[in-house]
Scaffold this active site. Sequence first.
Site, PDB file in Angstrom:
ATOM      1  N   HIS A  72       0.846  -1.209   0.000  1.00  7.18           N
ATOM      2  CA  HIS A  72       0.000   0.000   0.000  1.00  7.18           C
ATOM      3  C   HIS A  72       0.872   1.246   0.000  1.00  7.18           C
ATOM      4  O   HIS A  72       1.699   1.428   0.871  1.00  7.18           O
ATOM      5  CB  HIS A  72      -0.885   0.030   1.252  1.00  7.18           C
ATOM      6  CG  HIS A  72      -1.995  -0.963   1.231  1.00  7.18           C
ATOM      7  ND1 HIS A  72      -3.058  -0.904   2.087  1.00  7.18           N
ATOM      8  CD2 HIS A  72      -2.213  -2.037   0.439  1.00  7.18           C
ATOM      9  CE1 HIS A  72      -3.886  -1.906   1.820  1.00  7.18           C
ATOM     10  NE2 HIS A  72      -3.386  -2.614   0.838  1.00  7.18           N
ATOM     11  N   TYR A 201      -9.073   4.809   7.986  1.00  5.04           N
ATOM     12  CA  TYR A 201      -9.231   5.045   9.426  1.00  5.04           C
ATOM     13  C   TYR A 201     -10.296   6.131   9.594  1.00  5.04           C
ATOM     14  O   TYR A 201     -10.117   7.256   9.117  1.00  5.04           O
ATOM     15  CB  TYR A 201      -7.916   5.561  10.030  1.00  5.04           C
ATOM     16  CG  TYR A 201      -6.837   4.514  10.205  1.00  5.04           C
ATOM     17  CD1 TYR A 201      -6.008   4.147   9.147  1.00  5.04           C
ATOM     18  CD2 TYR A 201      -6.635   3.900  11.438  1.00  5.04           C
ATOM     19  CE1 TYR A 201      -5.005   3.198   9.316  1.00  5.04           C
ATOM     20  CE2 TYR A 201      -5.637   2.951  11.617  1.00  5.04           C
ATOM     21  CZ  TYR A 201      -4.823   2.603  10.555  1.00  5.04           C
ATOM     22  OH  TYR A 201      -3.842   1.665  10.739  1.00  5.04           O
ATOM     23  N   PRO A 293      -3.669  -0.921  18.987  1.00  6.03           N
ATOM     24  CA  PRO A 293      -3.421  -1.323  17.595  1.00  6.03           C
ATOM     25  C   PRO A 293      -3.580  -0.218  16.557  1.00  6.03           C
ATOM     26  O   PRO A 293      -3.251  -0.420  15.383  1.00  6.03           O
ATOM     27  CB  PRO A 293      -4.469  -2.419  17.355  1.00  6.03           C
ATOM     28  CG  PRO A 293      -5.526  -2.184  18.375  1.00  6.03           C
ATOM     29  CD  PRO A 293      -4.865  -1.560  19.547  1.00  6.03           C
ATOM     30  N   LYS A 297       1.556  -1.063  15.063  1.00  4.94           N
ATOM     31  CA  LYS A 297       2.981  -1.134  15.398  1.00  4.94           C
ATOM     32  C   LYS A 297       3.417  -2.401  16.148  1.00  4.94           C
ATOM     33  O   LYS A 297       4.612  -2.717  16.178  1.00  4.94           O
ATOM     34  CB  LYS A 297       3.371   0.075  16.280  1.00  4.94           C
ATOM     35  CG  LYS A 297       3.386   1.384  15.549  1.00  4.94           C
ATOM     36  CD  LYS A 297       4.646   1.532  14.725  1.00  4.94           C
ATOM     37  CE  LYS A 297       4.503   2.540  13.623  1.00  4.94           C
ATOM     38  NZ  LYS A 297       4.358   1.997  12.283  1.00  4.94           N
ATOM     39  N   TYR A 385       4.087   6.014  10.504  1.00 13.26           N
ATOM     40  CA  TYR A 385       3.257   4.873  10.101  1.00 13.26           C
ATOM     41  C   TYR A 385       4.075   3.839   9.318  1.00 13.26           C
ATOM     42  O   TYR A 385       3.942   2.638   9.559  1.00 13.26           O
ATOM     43  CB  TYR A 385       2.053   5.355   9.273  1.00 13.26           C
ATOM     44  CG  TYR A 385       0.994   4.293   9.140  1.00 13.26           C
ATOM     45  CD1 TYR A 385       0.051   4.095  10.146  1.00 13.26           C
ATOM     46  CD2 TYR A 385       0.942   3.461   8.028  1.00 13.26           C
ATOM     47  CE1 TYR A 385      -0.907   3.101  10.050  1.00 13.26           C
ATOM     48  CE2 TYR A 385      -0.011   2.470   7.918  1.00 13.26           C
ATOM     49  CZ  TYR A 385      -0.940   2.293   8.936  1.00 13.26           C
ATOM     50  OH  TYR A 385      -1.882   1.297   8.834  1.00 13.26           O
TER      51      TYR A 385
END
Length: 395
Positions: A72, A201, A293, A297, A385
Amino acid sequence: MHTQVGIVGAGPAGLLLGQMLHLKGIDSVIIENRRRDYVIERVRAGVLEQGTVDLMTELGLGARLRREGLAHQGLFLSFAGARHRINLAELTGGKVITVYGQNELVKDLLDGRAASGRPLYFEVEHVAIHGFESQRSKITFQNNGNEHQIECDFIAGCDGFHGVCRPSIPEEAIQTYEREYPFAWLGILAEAAPSSEELVYTCHKRGFALFSMRSPKITRLYFQVPQEEDIANWSDDAIWDEMLTRMTTLDGWKPNRGPIIQKGITPLRSFVAEPMRFGRLFLAGDAAHIVPPTGAKGLNLAANDVMVLARGLTEYYTRGTMRLLDAYSAVCLRRVWKAQRFSWWMTQTLHRFPGDTEFDYRRQLADLDYITGSRAAMTSLAENYVGLPLDAPLT
Ligand code: FAD
Ligand code: DHB
């Protein structure tokens, strides 16, 4: 039995460590208290940082991951009815994340362990560790009703948050830092083609929701529920109604609906134990720290810990020095705390807390508006991220 490194736990941390040591010619015995099938089928993480993917390749176990993993380049933050894309690759000089189920990674690692010919015991009971404060480390356990004992130079405590290794350290020698969150995640796997190629998200007035996937045919979804929620209170229809209410955007985007094939509830917690070492016992992965979560990570931190540990053990066995092992805890904790900070930040930016007012919601929307409108803010999110660089080189 005698071995060089006794590894407690066959999750990602223990299995990765075993494989790294194997390739350096260092012997290990791994013990695991669950059944093999249980370890393989446990549905958990899905997002791998580039460093974790590269590690699997270096270990010679990356072929299926490269074939089936979904790379991604970006992700979406969704709020006030609209999705906003963050171009991870462009903001980080080309770094991407790979979506590949933790259970698939564990399968590949178990194949690697089998091919190495080194021992791995499943369904062990009554595990106890001894002597690690001196140089006579020992692990005792039962298997098929027989008593076993492993004498080893070092013990790697890779037995997760509820394992036995961390509680075996004298209380006064370890400091713990913890935060519980007043909510949990309800997660499902659904037989439905993912309706977005990238993760979404969502911050919704009714709470957080997350769209992810496992394959071109399987969608993985989560939403925030109260801390003590019981999965029995949620029929499949009720789950879909809530998912769709939170995730559907004004342009009509929403997840595709399909039969739910797995569901469960996970609490959210931040936790760090310091130091990550006591004598000849080294804690790694969830045994030493837990992140909520939201930042994806946990698994990647576990991989990072064992990379640092394998490097230290290799130096010990090739040069006879404890130098890198002595630095293990400090090197890991620096990265762990940065991941804690990021995971906490993502969590509080996207979730609704009990008692939040309309003011808090407006502030949260402004925060998200700022993040998705400022290149500096997006870059900060993106570089965390995709995974911060290691603080120290590995060789
Ligand atoms: P574990 O995977 O917990 O492995 C520990 C092993 O030790 C287990 O197999 C356990 O059975 C065994 N064990 C325990 N006690 C004993 C004993 N006494 N003797 C022998 N063996 C023992 N992380 C991410 O990076 N990205 C994500 O997207 C993400 N999403 C998540 C979603 C969910 C729903 C959950 C629950 C977690 C998620 N995580 C994610 C976190 C990630 O799954 C963990 O951080 C990761 O599994 C840590 O690996 P580990 O090997 O340290 O611990
Ligand atoms: C997944 C899990 C996470 O915790 C996350 O932040 C992103 C994706 C997943 O299971 O796909």
